[in-house]
Enzyme design. Structure first.
Site, mmCIF file in Angstrom:
data_model
loop_
_atom_site.group_PDB
_atom_site.id
_atom_site.type_symbol
_atom_site.label_atom_id
_atom_site.label_comp_id
_atom_site.label_asym_id
_atom_site.label_seq_id
_atom_site.Cartn_x
_atom_site.Cartn_y
_atom_site.Cartn_z
ATOM 1 C CD GLU A 75 3.934 1.322 -7.056
ATOM 2 O OE1 GLU A 75 3.096 1.670 -6.620
ATOM 3 O OE2 GLU A 75 3.937 0.528 -8.368
ATOM 4 C CG ASP A 102 0.890 1.608 -3.547
ATOM 5 O OD1 ASP A 102 1.281 2.542 -4.209
ATOM 6 O OD2 ASP A 102 0.565 0.632 -4.395
ATOM 7 C CB ILE A 104 -0.807 7.094 -5.244
ATOM 8 C CG1 ILE A 104 -0.139 8.516 -4.962
ATOM 9 C CG2 ILE A 104 -2.385 7.090 -5.786
ATOM 10 C CD1 ILE A 104 -0.316 9.545 -6.064
ATOM 11 C CG ASP A 105 -3.238 0.421 -4.449
ATOM 12 O OD1 ASP A 105 -2.610 0.027 -5.249
ATOM 13 O OD2 ASP A 105 -4.387 -0.008 -4.549
ATOM 14 C CB THR A 107 -0.906 5.904 -10.075
ATOM 15 O OG1 THR A 107 -0.304 5.522 -8.853
ATOM 16 C CG2 THR A 107 -0.708 7.042 -10.700
ATOM 17 C CG ASP A 230 -0.283 -3.542 -5.128
ATOM 18 O OD1 ASP A 230 -0.074 -2.445 -5.379
ATOM 19 O OD2 ASP A 230 0.477 -4.462 -6.091
HETATM 20 C C1 IPD Z 1 -2.253 -0.862 -9.080
HETATM 21 C C2 IPD Z 1 -4.057 -0.823 -8.435
HETATM 22 C C3 IPD Z 1 -4.619 -1.615 -9.316
HETATM 23 C C4 IPD Z 1 -4.068 -3.093 -9.713
HETATM 24 C C5 IPD Z 1 -2.906 -3.177 -10.202
HETATM 25 C C6 IPD Z 1 -1.743 -2.395 -9.535
HETATM 26 P P1 IPD Z 1 -1.010 1.432 -8.825
HETATM 27 O O1 IPD Z 1 -1.419 -0.405 -8.328
HETATM 28 O O2 IPD Z 1 -3.894 -1.542 -7.533
HETATM 29 O O3 IPD Z 1 -6.085 -1.773 -8.972
HETATM 30 O O4 IPD Z 1 -5.019 -3.834 -10.670
HETATM 31 O O5 IPD Z 1 -2.495 -4.289 -10.497
HETATM 32 O O6 IPD Z 1 -0.475 -2.285 -9.796
HETATM 33 O O7 IPD Z 1 -0.155 1.172 -9.747
HETATM 34 O O8 IPD Z 1 -2.030 2.129 -8.849
HETATM 35 O O9 IPD Z 1 0.034 1.534 -7.329
HETATM 36 CA CA CA Z 2 -0.357 -0.442 -6.055
HETATM 37 CA CA CA Z 3 1.328 3.058 -6.357
#
Ligand code: IPD
Ligand code: CA
Ligand code: CA
Length: 283
Positions: A75, A102, A104-105, A107, A230
């Protein structure tokens, strides 16, 4: 190299992925409440810190050491926004081996000290996901699936839940960062589904929600406007634990899916039907 023998040097793909996720996850945990720099990406709802970037560097470096000829899609190496993400994926989609990461999913959760964020690592072979690892450092839970070999947490097989009606289902979704298209469409789904399901959760990590569907802790999940990083690992986890992953039109999961519906399989068609009705509602 034959797919049946995924070993380079002494380390299997799975061992490398587990090592990367565990190392990155432990490091991220040490940075909780302790990050230095917070930047906005696509909107004020789309955050990135130096910890996201550091986690991706660590994972990319480790994978590169073991598999220098493999491709990598992370990402933080891609410009923000749906067009740049789609283009970055198209550039590498057919690679022989592609790692999709990813770092950190969740963040926003990491930034607020809300313990629901993960490292998500997938490996695709010519466009098909063959390995998925999702690591939740807060609970020290590592979810892993290999194509055709099932899905596991802490070495124990996991399977999707048994609910077969929406009324008995606990489903989850997200609040997408993209505000013009994805957020309003997702809100329509929430409004339409809330009275029809047992309840809806939105804890802020799409990847961890998918892992929870795989582990039978959620009956289903949907979200508009997600990216390959994701979804890739979580999609395989669900397929390998007996569930189903499609787009909102019902097409089977592939790396390019952005509008996802994931479930235990039993409620899948009903979920898609209701989301379609929600999208068609003009209000
Ligand atoms: C997000 C998370 C969040 C989702 C967003 C994503 P990130 O990823 O998964 O739950 O609702 O659409 O972008 O930005 O924390 O890697
Ligand atoms: Ca994510
Ligand atoms: Ca992320």
């Amino acid at each position: 190299m034959a797919l049946a023998d995924p070993v380079v040097g002494s380390k299997s793909f799975a061992a490398v992925a587990i090592n990367c996720a565990a190392k990155a996850g432990e490091w991220i945990k040490t940075k909780l409440g302790n990050y230095q720099q917070l930047d906005l990406k696509m909107s004020s709802h789309d955050l990135v810190t130096e910890v996201d970037k550091g986690s991706e560097r660590l994972i990319r470096g480790l994978i590169g050491t073991h598999f220098p000829n493999h491709s990598f899609l992370g990402e933080e190496g891609v410009e923000p926004g749906p067009e740049a993400s789609a283009k970055a994926l198209e550039d590498v989609r057919e690679a022989e081996y592609l790692w999709i990461v990813d770092p950190i999913d969740g963040t926003t959760n990491f930034v607020h000290g809300f313990p629901f964020f993960v490292v998500s690592i997938a490996l695709a072979h010519r466009g098909e996901v063959i390995l998925g690892v999702i690591y939740d450092p807060s609970k020290d839970e590592l979810f892993i699936a290999e194509k055709g070999k099932g899905a596991y947490v802490h070495g124990k097989p996991i399977e999707v839940s048994k609910e077969d009606t929406l009324q008995s289902s606990l489903v989850a979704t997200g609040f997408p960062a993209e505000q013009r298209y994805a957020l309003p469409l997702n809100m329509k789904g929430i409004q339409h589904l809330a009275p029809k399901v047992r309840n809806i959760r939105s804890a802020g990590s799409a990847a961890l929600h998918l892992a929870y569907v795989a582990a039978g802790r959620l009956s289903g999940f949907w979200e508009i406007g997600l990216n390959s990083w994701d979804l890739a690992a979580g999609a395989l986890l669900i397929q390998e634990s007996g569930g189903r992953v499609t787009d909102t039109e019902g097409a089977e999961y592939h790396l390019g899916v952005r509008n996802v519906v994931a479930s235990n399989g039993r409620i899948h068609d009903d979920l898609i039907k209701e989301l379609r009705e929600a999208a068609d509602n003009p209000s």
